[in-house]
Design an enzyme around this catalytic site. Structure first.
Site, PDB file in Angstrom:
ATOM      1  N   ASP A 159       0.898  -1.140  -0.081  1.00  9.55           N
ATOM      2  CA  ASP A 159      -0.091   0.063   0.033  1.00  9.55           C
ATOM      3  C   ASP A 159       0.778   1.334   0.004  1.00  9.55           C
ATOM      4  O   ASP A 159       0.575   2.304  -0.700  1.00  9.55           O
ATOM      5  CB  ASP A 159      -0.977  -0.100   1.398  1.00  9.55           C
ATOM      6  N   HIS A 187      -4.138  -3.751   6.429  1.00  9.56           N
ATOM      7  CA  HIS A 187      -3.920  -3.908   4.964  1.00  9.56           C
ATOM      8  C   HIS A 187      -5.346  -4.489   4.403  1.00  9.56           C
ATOM      9  O   HIS A 187      -5.433  -5.655   4.337  1.00  9.56           O
ATOM     10  CB  HIS A 187      -3.016  -4.936   4.829  1.00  9.56           C
TER      11      HIS A 187
HETATM   12  P1  NDP Z   1      -0.653 -16.070  -3.483  1.00  9.33           P
HETATM   13  O1  NDP Z   1       0.802 -16.445  -3.331  1.00  9.33           O
HETATM   14  O2  NDP Z   1      -1.215 -15.236  -4.715  1.00  9.33           O
HETATM   15  O3  NDP Z   1      -1.000 -15.258  -2.179  1.00  9.33           O
HETATM   16  C1  NDP Z   1      -0.674 -15.699  -1.020  1.00  9.33           C
HETATM   17  C2  NDP Z   1      -1.458 -14.865   0.080  1.00  9.33           C
HETATM   18  O4  NDP Z   1      -0.764 -13.532   0.053  1.00  9.33           O
HETATM   19  C3  NDP Z   1      -2.875 -14.721  -0.112  1.00  9.33           C
HETATM   20  O5  NDP Z   1      -3.444 -14.733   1.214  1.00  9.33           O
HETATM   21  C4  NDP Z   1      -2.934 -13.211  -0.714  1.00  9.33           C
HETATM   22  O6  NDP Z   1      -4.192 -12.567  -0.051  1.00  9.33           O
HETATM   23  C5  NDP Z   1      -1.909 -12.642   0.054  1.00  9.33           C
HETATM   24  N1  NDP Z   1      -1.678 -11.283  -0.515  1.00  9.33           N
HETATM   25  C6  NDP Z   1      -1.238 -10.376   0.466  1.00  9.33           C
HETATM   26  N2  NDP Z   1      -1.148  -9.092  -0.470  1.00  9.33           N
HETATM   27  C7  NDP Z   1      -1.259  -9.753  -1.495  1.00  9.33           C
HETATM   28  C8  NDP Z   1      -1.433  -8.848  -2.939  1.00  9.33           C
HETATM   29  N3  NDP Z   1      -1.199  -7.354  -3.057  1.00  9.33           N
HETATM   30  N4  NDP Z   1      -1.651  -9.441  -3.889  1.00  9.33           N
HETATM   31  C9  NDP Z   1      -2.110 -10.746  -4.241  1.00  9.33           C
HETATM   32  N5  NDP Z   1      -2.168 -11.455  -2.965  1.00  9.33           N
HETATM   33  C10 NDP Z   1      -1.920 -10.957  -1.643  1.00  9.33           C
HETATM   34  O7  NDP Z   1      -1.545 -17.262  -3.707  1.00  9.33           O
HETATM   35  P2  NDP Z   1      -1.533 -18.711  -4.123  1.00  9.33           P
HETATM   36  O8  NDP Z   1      -2.904 -19.219  -4.088  1.00  9.33           O
HETATM   37  O9  NDP Z   1      -0.700 -18.685  -5.473  1.00  9.33           O
HETATM   38  O10 NDP Z   1      -0.449 -19.531  -3.329  1.00  9.33           O
HETATM   39  C11 NDP Z   1      -0.816 -19.738  -1.866  1.00  9.33           C
HETATM   40  C12 NDP Z   1       0.064 -20.916  -1.205  1.00  9.33           C
HETATM   41  O11 NDP Z   1       0.206 -20.879  -0.043  1.00  9.33           O
HETATM   42  C13 NDP Z   1      -0.126 -22.336  -2.196  1.00  9.33           C
HETATM   43  O12 NDP Z   1       0.968 -22.992  -2.613  1.00  9.33           O
HETATM   44  C14 NDP Z   1      -0.855 -23.075  -1.057  1.00  9.33           C
HETATM   45  O13 NDP Z   1      -0.673 -24.517  -1.125  1.00  9.33           O
HETATM   46  C15 NDP Z   1       0.034 -22.258   0.231  1.00  9.33           C
HETATM   47  N6  NDP Z   1      -0.763 -22.452   1.640  1.00  9.33           N
HETATM   48  C16 NDP Z   1       0.105 -22.975   2.424  1.00  9.33           C
HETATM   49  C17 NDP Z   1      -0.394 -23.223   3.772  1.00  9.33           C
HETATM   50  C18 NDP Z   1       0.300 -23.664   4.883  1.00  9.33           C
HETATM   51  O14 NDP Z   1       1.650 -23.748   4.693  1.00  9.33           O
HETATM   52  N7  NDP Z   1      -0.262 -24.063   6.067  1.00  9.33           N
HETATM   53  C19 NDP Z   1      -2.005 -22.727   3.955  1.00  9.33           C
HETATM   54  C20 NDP Z   1      -2.607 -22.336   3.045  1.00  9.33           C
HETATM   55  C21 NDP Z   1      -2.023 -22.161   1.859  1.00  9.33           C
HETATM   56  P3  NDP Z   1      -5.653 -12.951  -0.951  1.00  9.33           P
HETATM   57  O15 NDP Z   1      -6.135 -14.235  -0.659  1.00  9.33           O
HETATM   58  O16 NDP Z   1      -6.280 -11.782  -0.243  1.00  9.33           O
HETATM   59  O17 NDP Z   1      -5.315 -12.588  -2.327  1.00  9.33           O
END
Ligand code: NDP
Length: 326
Positions: A159, A187
């Site tokens: 932001d 955020h």
């Molecule tokens: P991303 O890598 O795109 O995003 C991950 C997180 O960052 C989301 O919560 C997202 O929020 C947040 N975020 C914060 N700021 C931003 C921004 N400006 N733009 C986009 N995202 C932002 O998600 P993917 O789905 O590609 O990847 C998530 C990974 O996390 C997967 O590999 C999944 O398996 C893993 N995961 C791991 C967990 C664990 O280790 N326990 C638990 C859950 C998931 P928002 O959803 O609001 O976009």
């Protein structure tokens, strides 16, 4: 040469992870003379994809990459880490209520907070990127009673960077010359980008812009809606800019912000009317491996109301998960 620092990244198989890991391994996070060891955490079903990313990391032959650990176990991921960047979070799926999302994430960040408490270096610095970032960071902090509260932070830097870039374009000044920008609060679209103290070469930015209506009617809403605008344009959420903001946040925290204000979500000390402990975006200056909140800023009626709205939202999130922390 220096001893490698250990950096944990969760959600390593995700799109932010893909934009983040190569830059960490390239020395953008901790300096071009600082070797790193990456500890990559993801869910069991995502580990094959993490392995693919590690194959690409190998193929970059980064001189600073001392090693990589892949795991689905938080305690192993956070073992002896200096830095933990928590990106993985449960995304909102169709039909999911806000309360369900908060609860699903509360579970993830309770487990990860406990694991950090048990196995991270006592000097660890934790950045939460995964949304709802402030509340997730708050939960992790509350789940790690043996670590200092100041070890936990949430990312407001995207932001902050978005606001800097928009202000620089409007004022027709180089982005690096803007000082004293603040982003307050959660955020989320309620965060408050506050240009009132900003300067360029000692001059007031608001006088250079000379258009208060633009600030209220265009700038503040556009910073808030920027994430949605990128999804609309790209068909995917912002990843490279989110990863870049995570790098900026941690790099400045570790190596200093050169006297400049940057915005971080940190546990409140009770100042600015924000109850103690609330993970709230504030302007800070980083030096010597720690941050110092910028103190003594005052608020007019408009800015007071903006801060209240974002604080009310955060308080609501905290109440929704309070029973899970008891
Ligand atoms: P991303 O890598 O795109 O995003 C991950 C997180 O960052 C989301 O919560 C997202 O929020 C947040 N975020 C914060 N700021 C931003 C921004 N400006 N733009 C986009 N995202 C932002 O998600 P993917 O789905 O590609 O990847 C998530 C990974 O996390 C997967 O590999 C999944 O398996 C893993 N995961 C791991 C967990 C664990 O280790 N326990 C638990 C859950 C998931 P928002 O959803 O609001 O976009």
């Amino acid at each position: 040469s220096k001893t490698p620092m250990r950096v944990a990244v969760t959600g390593a198989a995700g799109q932010i992870g893909y934009a983040l890991l190569f830059r960490i391994a390239n020395g953008d996070l901790l300096g071009k003379d600082q070797p790193v060891h990456l500890n990559l955490l993801d869910l069991p079903q995502a580990l094959p994809a993490v392995k693919g990313v590690v194959m690409e990391l190998d193929d970059c032959a980064f001189p600073l990459l001392a090693g990589v650990t892949i795991t689905d176990q938080p305690k192993e991921a956070f073992k002896d880490v200096d830095i933990a960047i928590l990106v993985g979070a449960r995304p909102r799926s169709k039909g999911m209520e806000r309360a369900d999302l908060l609860t699903a994430n509360a579970e993830i960040f309770t487990v990860q907070g406990k694991a950090l408490n048990e196995s991270a270096k006592r000097s660890v610095k934790v950045l939460v990127v995964g949304n709802p970032a402030n509340t997730n960071a708050y939960i992790a902090m509350k789940s790690a009673p043996d670590l200092p509260a100041s070890a936990f932070s949430a990312m407001l830097r995207l932001d902050h960077n978005r606001a800097l870039s928009m202000l620089a374009a409007k004022a027709k000044v180089p982005v690096a010359e803007i000082e004293k920008l603040a982003v307050w609060g959660n955020h989320s679209p309620t965060m408050y980008p506050d240009h009132r103290y900003a300067t360029v070469g000692g001059k007031k930015l608001s006088e250079l812009i000379g258009d208060e209506a633009w600030i209220k009617d265009t700038f503040i809403p556009d910073v808030a809606k920027r994430g949605a605008a990128i999804i609309e344009a790209r068909g995917q959420s912002s990843a490279a800019s989110a990863a870049n903001a995570a790098i900026d946040h941690v790099r400045d925290w570790v190596l200093g912000s050169d006297g400049k204000w940057v915005s971080m979500g940190i546990p409140s000390d009770g100042s600015y009317g924000v109850p103690e402990g609330v993970m709230f975006g504030v302007p800070v200056i980083c030096s010597g491996g720690s941050y110092t909140r910028v103190e003594g800023l005052s608020f007019d009626a408009f800015s007071q109301e903006k801060v209240k709205v974002t604080l009310d939202e955060l308080n609501g999130e905290r109440e929704a998960i309070a029973h899970l922390l008891a």
